[in-house]
Write a protein that holds these residues in place. Structure first.
Motif, PDB file in Angstrom:
ATOM      1  N   ALA A  37     -67.580  -3.677  53.645  1.00  0.00           N
ATOM      2  CA  ALA A  37     -66.522  -3.167  54.451  1.00  0.00           C
ATOM      3  C   ALA A  37     -66.832  -2.354  52.757  1.00  0.00           C
ATOM      4  O   ALA A  37     -66.616  -2.673  51.957  1.00  0.00           O
ATOM      5  N   PRO A  38     -65.800  -1.393  53.649  1.00  0.00           N
ATOM      6  CA  PRO A  38     -64.963  -0.485  52.476  1.00  0.00           C
ATOM      7  C   PRO A  38     -64.045  -1.314  51.558  1.00  0.00           C
ATOM      8  O   PRO A  38     -63.285  -2.711  51.420  1.00  0.00           O
ATOM      9  N   GLN A  39     -64.141  -0.782  50.178  1.00  0.00           N
ATOM     10  CA  GLN A  39     -63.582  -1.525  49.247  1.00  0.00           C
ATOM     11  C   GLN A  39     -64.609  -2.261  49.066  1.00  0.00           C
ATOM     12  O   GLN A  39     -63.384  -3.484  48.145  1.00  0.00           O
ATOM     13  N   TRP A  40     -65.411  -2.517  48.986  1.00  0.00           N
ATOM     14  CA  TRP A  40     -66.785  -3.693  48.497  1.00  0.00           C
ATOM     15  C   TRP A  40     -66.163  -5.631  49.421  1.00  0.00           C
ATOM     16  O   TRP A  40     -66.207  -6.226  48.219  1.00  0.00           O
ATOM     17  N   PHE A  41     -65.107  -5.635  49.936  1.00  0.00           N
ATOM     18  CA  PHE A  41     -65.110  -6.275  50.872  1.00  0.00           C
ATOM     19  C   PHE A  41     -66.510  -7.207  51.404  1.00  0.00           C
ATOM     20  O   PHE A  41     -66.763  -6.282  51.952  1.00  0.00           O
ATOM     21  N   GLU A  42     -67.043  -8.189  51.158  1.00  0.00           N
ATOM     22  CA  GLU A  42     -67.644  -8.519  51.405  1.00  0.00           C
ATOM     23  C   GLU A  42     -67.490  -9.790  53.033  1.00  0.00           C
ATOM     24  O   GLU A  42     -66.369 -10.769  52.205  1.00  0.00           O
ATOM     25  N   VAL A  43     -67.955  -9.261  54.934  1.00  0.00           N
ATOM     26  CA  VAL A  43     -67.455  -9.886  55.670  1.00  0.00           C
ATOM     27  C   VAL A  43     -68.255 -10.314  56.292  1.00  0.00           C
ATOM     28  O   VAL A  43     -69.740 -10.033  55.956  1.00  0.00           O
ATOM     29  N   ASP A  44     -68.134 -11.593  56.819  1.00  0.00           N
ATOM     30  CA  ASP A  44     -69.024 -12.205  57.754  1.00  0.00           C
ATOM     31  C   ASP A  44     -68.653 -13.145  59.119  1.00  0.00           C
ATOM     32  O   ASP A  44     -67.141 -13.452  58.857  1.00  0.00           O
ATOM     33  N   ALA A  45     -68.307 -12.480  60.019  1.00  0.00           N
ATOM     34  CA  ALA A  45     -67.333 -12.221  60.833  1.00  0.00           C
ATOM     35  C   ALA A  45     -68.503 -12.644  62.423  1.00  0.00           C
ATOM     36  O   ALA A  45     -69.602 -11.893  62.668  1.00  0.00           O
ATOM     37  N   ASP A  46     -68.077 -13.955  62.855  1.00  0.00           N
ATOM     38  CA  ASP A  46     -69.013 -14.556  63.774  1.00  0.00           C
ATOM     39  C   ASP A  46     -68.041 -15.282  65.392  1.00  0.00           C
ATOM     40  O   ASP A  46     -66.963 -15.564  64.892  1.00  0.00           O
ATOM     41  N   LEU A  47     -69.172 -15.260  66.307  1.00  0.00           N
ATOM     42  CA  LEU A  47     -68.362 -16.045  67.485  1.00  0.00           C
ATOM     43  C   LEU A  47     -69.200 -16.627  67.377  1.00  0.00           C
ATOM     44  O   LEU A  47     -70.859 -16.840  67.655  1.00  0.00           O
ATOM     45  N   PHE A  48     -68.617 -18.545  68.322  1.00  0.00           N
ATOM     46  CA  PHE A  48     -69.546 -18.784  68.863  1.00  0.00           C
ATOM     47  C   PHE A  48     -69.451 -19.429  70.128  1.00  0.00           C
ATOM     48  O   PHE A  48     -67.393 -19.606  70.318  1.00  0.00           O
ATOM     49  N   VAL A  49     -69.990 -19.996  70.948  1.00  0.00           N
ATOM     50  CA  VAL A  49     -70.156 -20.112  72.096  1.00  0.00           C
ATOM     51  C   VAL A  49     -70.425 -22.109  72.127  1.00  0.00           C
ATOM     52  O   VAL A  49     -72.094 -22.395  72.117  1.00  0.00           O
ATOM     53  N   SER A  50     -70.035 -23.281  72.335  1.00  0.00           N
ATOM     54  CA  SER A  50     -70.028 -24.890  71.611  1.00  0.00           C
ATOM     55  C   SER A  50     -70.782 -24.979  73.837  1.00  0.00           C
ATOM     56  O   SER A  50     -71.279 -24.343  74.490  1.00  0.00           O
ATOM     57  N   GLU A  51     -72.209 -25.742  73.957  1.00  0.00           N
ATOM     58  CA  GLU A  51     -72.263 -26.545  75.199  1.00  0.00           C
ATOM     59  C   GLU A  51     -71.116 -26.918  75.617  1.00  0.00           C
ATOM     60  O   GLU A  51     -71.796 -27.153  76.809  1.00  0.00           O
ATOM     61  N   ALA A  52     -70.622 -27.715  74.960  1.00  0.00           N
ATOM     62  CA  ALA A  52     -69.400 -27.630  75.594  1.00  0.00           C
ATOM     63  C   ALA A  52     -68.990 -26.247  77.234  1.00  0.00           C
ATOM     64  O   ALA A  52     -67.797 -26.612  77.340  1.00  0.00           O
ATOM     65  N   GLY A  53     -68.832 -25.323  76.593  1.00  0.00           N
ATOM     66  CA  GLY A  53     -68.756 -24.147  76.810  1.00  0.00           C
ATOM     67  C   GLY A  53     -67.445 -23.448  75.845  1.00  0.00           C
ATOM     68  O   GLY A  53     -66.655 -22.166  76.554  1.00  0.00           O
ATOM     69  N   ASP A  54     -66.762 -24.026  74.971  1.00  0.00           N
ATOM     70  CA  ASP A  54     -65.677 -23.597  74.388  1.00  0.00           C
ATOM     71  C   ASP A  54     -65.953 -22.408  73.353  1.00  0.00           C
ATOM     72  O   ASP A  54     -66.773 -22.531  73.049  1.00  0.00           O
ATOM     73  N   GLY A  55     -64.935 -21.436  72.792  1.00  0.00           N
ATOM     74  CA  GLY A  55     -65.239 -20.558  72.014  1.00  0.00           C
ATOM     75  C   GLY A  55     -64.056 -20.553  71.369  1.00  0.00           C
ATOM     76  O   GLY A  55     -63.637 -20.895  70.996  1.00  0.00           O
ATOM     77  N   SER A  56     -65.093 -20.108  70.111  1.00  0.00           N
ATOM     78  CA  SER A  56     -64.793 -19.943  69.260  1.00  0.00           C
ATOM     79  C   SER A  56     -64.540 -18.473  67.684  1.00  0.00           C
ATOM     80  O   SER A  56     -66.037 -18.503  68.645  1.00  0.00           O
ATOM     81  N   ALA A  57     -64.227 -18.497  66.979  1.00  0.00           N
ATOM     82  CA  ALA A  57     -64.743 -17.260  66.503  1.00  0.00           C
ATOM     83  C   ALA A  57     -64.477 -18.261  64.872  1.00  0.00           C
ATOM     84  O   ALA A  57     -63.342 -18.821  64.263  1.00  0.00           O
ATOM     85  N   ARG A  58     -64.768 -16.938  63.353  1.00  0.00           N
ATOM     86  CA  ARG A  58     -65.009 -17.550  62.504  1.00  0.00           C
ATOM     87  C   ARG A  58     -65.126 -16.030  61.037  1.00  0.00           C
ATOM     88  O   ARG A  58     -65.907 -15.016  62.101  1.00  0.00           O
ATOM     89  N   LEU A  59     -64.029 -15.395  60.480  1.00  0.00           N
ATOM     90  CA  LEU A  59     -64.443 -14.827  59.414  1.00  0.00           C
ATOM     91  C   LEU A  59     -63.968 -14.807  58.329  1.00  0.00           C
ATOM     92  O   LEU A  59     -63.686 -15.748  57.254  1.00  0.00           O
ATOM     93  N   ASP A  60     -65.501 -14.551  56.996  1.00  0.00           N
ATOM     94  CA  ASP A  60     -65.389 -15.095  56.214  1.00  0.00           C
ATOM     95  C   ASP A  60     -65.110 -13.789  54.898  1.00  0.00           C
ATOM     96  O   ASP A  60     -66.527 -12.941  55.666  1.00  0.00           O
TER      97      ASP A  60
END
Lengths: 189, 561, 240
Positions: free
Chosen positions: C125-148
């Motif tokens: 990202a601008p200003q040299w931030f390393e970004v890893d952003a993910d969305l997950f859907v589990s086998e049980a159908g639940d959604g989640s997200a993560r931002l690093d």
């Protein structure tokens, strides 16, 4: 006769310097304009003087190529008057100039300035610029008796009476030419 | 006597009807070997020729038919490209373009009709063998007297020898593009900038670069090398001997993978007489920058009975090469003080300055243009400091305000492309038949390099027509300099000097600039055209050029035409 | 069971890597790399001892990469994996500085396993931030997200301070793995590393702070677990 010439040259050079001093210019900053006045006080007597055609016993032909002379050295007798017929067979402007290494070094700076100012191009001499009044009644005119500056295809003559003893070189002081070897020795015997 | 005469007559007759004899052929042997490269501080395994890296200096003669037998002793394929030589394309040595390459154990015979003279070099065009040590020099003696004279000569080959193999460097760069950049701006630099320029200015400056995600220090991708001259590190001190007063011709070749060098010899003027093998009108300089793959021949005249140092600092100042010119063996010149402050790119290098060269007429910038002088008031010239006139000019081959624009260490004359004028034009002047735009493109953060945004493997070849004169417009849209090398045909660099435009094989294009060159398409076949920085070339800043039409080119069978 | 799933995942990795390298054997445009951003021993404020890793490896071209991303926490006293996840994604550039990725994730910690499908972006990202952003859907159908997000601050060219933030959020409750809806956890780190051998080996020291939030924190409390912990860490960053 040669004695007279020498003293004349010396006086001429000295008067030029005085004139220069009065006009307030510095030789280093304005070297190029010194063309019409010879090459300073010391050189003139060391290197000999313009000769008379009547004294000429020998003619040496010099061909100037890009960027070298057809001769590596010239052998003359001390005090001899020689006629040089200098032909520019190259595609660039070249010079045939008799002087000491130090004089050539000074002259190279002047030639560099002439080139920067457009008075001298690599294959052309702009005479009107050379004769332009630079102030102080000076010009970049290249008319020293010890040298000729020739456009491609031109031929000229220099008659020169050499001194008894001197360390002389004939050289082309067009920028870069001396450094790349367009210079030869004058051996006085 | 009679027989001899008769023989001569027959020879003459044959010559007259165009039968050529191989009497003028010279044979050279080169083996390609694994070697150990010892730079004093480190020993690395590499690749060399005839058992050594750098390989030998091949001395060819203009007019001869050189036969060069290359035997591959490696366990991988190899090739040799004769950099700058004009030759049949099958002899050009680029695997996949000129020929299939030389397999292990195979001997390939190169046959080169030598039609030029000057200083050149050769190197492998396979994988990363060249950064790994597969390079050597070529001197071609002129048939005619050269327009300068010298008493002795040395080849001075510059190299950025890295402890890592080329393949490893490439992988590291792909993993982490700033892997080798140890000149990045630190917290300390931030503090000193704040104290110098204030917090606001410093933050906004950092912010501008950060928003582009570009580094001002991104000048040398691959740092950590040892600079070599003729295979010797500064501590090993290669030494060339001279007698005081002699004119010495130094044939500089930059055989580096990635590094430009700023070359000077403190105490000596250098008169540049040749660039890329072609004579130029002599120009006296204090220092010059040599791009990767370029050559410059200079003449020096050391007059004193002392040692002189040849100092070659890398443009990014992360390394240097050093050697000595000495009147006696065993002498060592003092290493001059290094300029440790590494340059920083500016917005001008990003092409963000208005003073771009795009569309600018170089002729108008030429210092010899009498038109400029005509308007000057000469009556006031006595007060001008002429000694400074030559040095205050900015180099038109750098973006206005560029952080890369060089200055001589002694404040004197630094060579510019604008100073290069052909000694004897190779081709008559004529207008180009068409223009081809080549935008030099890349993404430093991905370490991808391309032309017009397309990498080599995805690109169509550039098709030229035999007999045309094509004008290349190089637009550098990256923040790095790129030395572009067209194989097989000359590149006439447009410096705005018409028929005196210099003729080169490698043309450096600095960031934020546009440079033009013209090529007389006079060699049939197919050729490589690429950035000569090893890892940019490997990443895809490369094109195949196909010359259509022209004389039929004989098929190639293992080098035997 | 966990073992079988892990074998299945690693078998998948191996097969893909092999097919990549075979298909691209002739050219030199396939690259690979392995990086452990975190590879560390953690000493907690309540004398917990953990071993923690967070790394990734890739093989592929400029256009398409196969990437493994793995992270885990092992409780050295109890000898159990507090968390253990492995991801396998295909990744392709979508802008100058960002890649899109899609693939699967398998969590095999102590307790319940979970398969997830995942899509995400990673880049600079601008200003040299390393970004890893993910969305997950589990086998049980639940959604989640993560931002690093991570930033490298250069004290010198070798001494580097790296602040990092990881945020997790769930769109619905997954009681079985003790995650509640909403912002579920945050992890902050600050590490000081020194590049010892090129960029390959960089030992570091630092601090880390983990906190579970909202319902997720309550679930932890219910289980009698800590929902907040801080650590001193010692480790080595690796890049090969």
């Amino acid at each position: 006769m040669p004695i007279f010439k020498t003293s004349f040259m010396r006086r001429f050079a000295v008067s030029t310097m005085v004139l220069g001093a009065l006009a307030g210019y510095q030789t280093s900053a304005f070297a190029g304009a010194g063309h019409s006045g010879g090459h300073g006080g010391d050189g003139a007597s060391e290197i000999g003087a313009p000769g008379e055609i009547s004294d000429v016993r020998r003619t040496i032909r010099i061909a100037m190529e890009d960027n070298f002379y057809d001769k590596e050295k010239i052998i003359v007798r001390g005090g001899e008057t020689v006629r040089f017929i200098v032909e520019n067979k190259g595609e660039f402007v070249h010079e045939f100039n008799i002087g000491t290494a130090a004089m050539h070094a000074d002259h190279q700076d002047e030639m560099m300035m002439m080139m920067e100012h457009g008075a001298l191009e690599i294959d052309k001499i702009n005479m009107d610029m050379m004769e332009m009044d630079m102030g102080n009644g000076m010009s970049m005119k290249h008319d020293d008796p010890n040298s000729v500056l020739l456009e491609p295809g031109k031929t000229a003559e220099v008659i020169w009476t050499f001194p008894k003893k001197a360390e002389l070189e004939f050289a082309c002081n067009v920028p870069g030419h001396y450094e790349s070897g367009m210079v030869g020795n004058v051996r006085l015997q | 006597m009679k027989i001899k005469f008769a023989g001569r007559a027959i020879l003459g007759a044959l010559a007259a009807i165009g039968v050529s004899f191989t009497a003028n052929a010279a044979t050279y042997d080169l083996s390609v070997d694994y070697v150990t490269i010892d730079t004093g501080g480190m020993q690395t395994k590499g690749i060399g020729y005839n058992g050594a890296s750098p390989g030998p200096t091949l001395r060819l003669k203009e007019g001869e038919d050189a036969v060069i037998k290359v035997t591959n002793n490696l366990d991988e394929a190899t090739s040799i490209h004769w950099h700058g030589l004009i030759l049949p394309y099958q002899m050009d040595g680029v695997p996949g373009i000129s020929f299939p390459g030389i397999e292990p154990g195979e001997t390939f015979t190169y046959r080169i009709p030598v039609k030029q003279s000057g200083t050149y070099w050769f190197h492998s065009h396979s994988g990363f063998q060249e950064p790994d040590g597969a390079y050597g020099s070529i001197i071609i003696e002129s048939e005619k007297r050269e327009p300068f004279k010298f008493d002795r000569e040395y080849v001075v080959v510059l190299k950025d020898k890295h402890p890592h193999s080329g393949a490893r460097i490439m992988r590291n760069l792909k993993m982490m593009p700033d892997y080798y950049n140890r000149n990045q701006r630190t917290f300390g630099d931030f503090i000193s900038d704040v104290s110098k320029n204030g917090l606001g200015t410093t933050l906004s400056e950092r912010g501008d670069w950060g928003s582009m995600r570009m580094m001002r220090t991104d000048i040398e991708d691959v740092q950590g090398f040892v600079g070599l001259i003729n295979g010797k590190s500064p501590e090993q001190n290669w030494t060339g001997l001279f007698k005081p007063g002699e004119r010495v011709r130094l044939r500089f070749i930059n055989a580096s993978a990635m590094t430009y060098f700023d070359v000077r010899i403190p105490g000596l003027d250098m008169t540049v007489v040749q660039a890329d093998g072609n004579n130029v009108q002599p120009v006296k300089v204090d220092e010059f920058r040599i791009s990767v793959a370029e050559t410059y021949d200079v003449i020096v005249q050391p007059k004193d009975d002392k040692a002189y140092g040849i100092m070659a600092e890398s443009t990014g100042r992360s390394g240097y090469a050093f050697a000595t010119l000495a009147p006696k063996e065993g002498m060592r010149a003092d290493i001059p003080e290094r300029r440790m402050e590494s340059p920083l790119l500016t917005m001008a290098d990003m092409g963000m300055s208005h003073g771009n060269m795009d569309g600018m007429d170089h002729g108008a910038m030429s210092d010899t243009d009498p038109g400029i002088m005509a308007g000057m008031d000469h009556s006031n010239m006595a007060g001008m400091d002429h000694s400074k006139m030559g040095t205050t000019k900015t180099d038109p081959f750098y973006a206005a305000g560029s952080g890369l624009a060089p200055e001589a260490a002694n404040g004197g004359k630094f060579l510019s492309y604008a100073d290069l004028k052909a000694q004897k034009p190779l081709y008559p002047e004529r207008p180009a038949t068409r223009e081809i735009e080549l935008r030099l493109t890349g993404n430093m953060e991905r370490y991808t390099w391309s032309i017009n945004g397309v990498k080599y493997e995805d690109a169509e070849p550039i098709r030229l027509k035999y007999g045309e004169r094509v004008r290349f417009k190089f637009v550098n849209e990256t923040m790095m300099s790129h030395p572009m090398h067209l194989h097989g045909m000359w590149s006439i660099l447009d410096t705005g000097q018409g028929k005196w435009n210099p003729v080169k094989h490698t043309i450096n294009i600095n960031p934020g600039t546009t440079v033009y060159s013209e090529t007389e398409v006079d060699e049939p076949g197919q050729w490589a055209f690429h950035c000569h920085l090893s890892y940019h070339m490997a990443a895809g800043m490369f094109r195949k050029v196909i010359v259509e039409g022209g004389p039929a080119v004989a098929a190639l069978e293992n080098g035997n035409l | 069971m966990k073992i079988i799933k892990l074998i299945a995942l690693s078998g998948g990795v191996l097969a893909t890597v092999l097919s990549f390298s075979l298909s691209a054997k002739a050219d030199n445009h396939v690259f690979y790399g392995l990086q452990m951003e975190q590879f560390e021993y953690r000493a907690g404020d309540e004398s917990e001892k953990l071993f923690v890793w967070d790394g990734d490896a890739f093989v592929g071209t400029d256009e398409l990469k196969l990437r493994w991303q793995g992270e885990g926490e092992r409780d050295l006293d109890a000898d159990i994996n507090e968390s253990l996840e492995n991801r396998l994604v295909l990744q392709t550039p979508i802008s100058d500085f960002f890649d899109a990725k899609a693939g699967v994730r398998l969590d095999t910690p102590k307790g319940t396993d979970r398969w997830y499908g995942t899509v995400g972006v990673m880049g600079l990202a601008p200003q040299w931030f390393e970004v890893d952003a993910d969305l997950f859907v589990s086998e049980a159908g639940d959604g989640s997200a993560r931002l690093d997000v991570e930033y490298e601050g250069l004290i010198t060219n070798r001494l580097i301070v790296t602040p990092s933030v990881e945020l997790n959020a769930a769109f619905s409750e997954d009681r079985e793995v003790a995650v509640g809806a909403g912002l579920s956890s945050v992890e902050l780190g600050l590490r000081l590393s020194y590049d010892l051998i090129d960029r390959s080996v960089a030992p570091y020291i630092g601090v880390a702070y983990e906190r579970k939030l909202g319902d997720t924190a309550d679930f932890a409390k219910d289980e009698g677990e800590d929902y907040v912990a801080s650590f001193v860490v010692v480790g080595v960053r690796l890049l090969f």
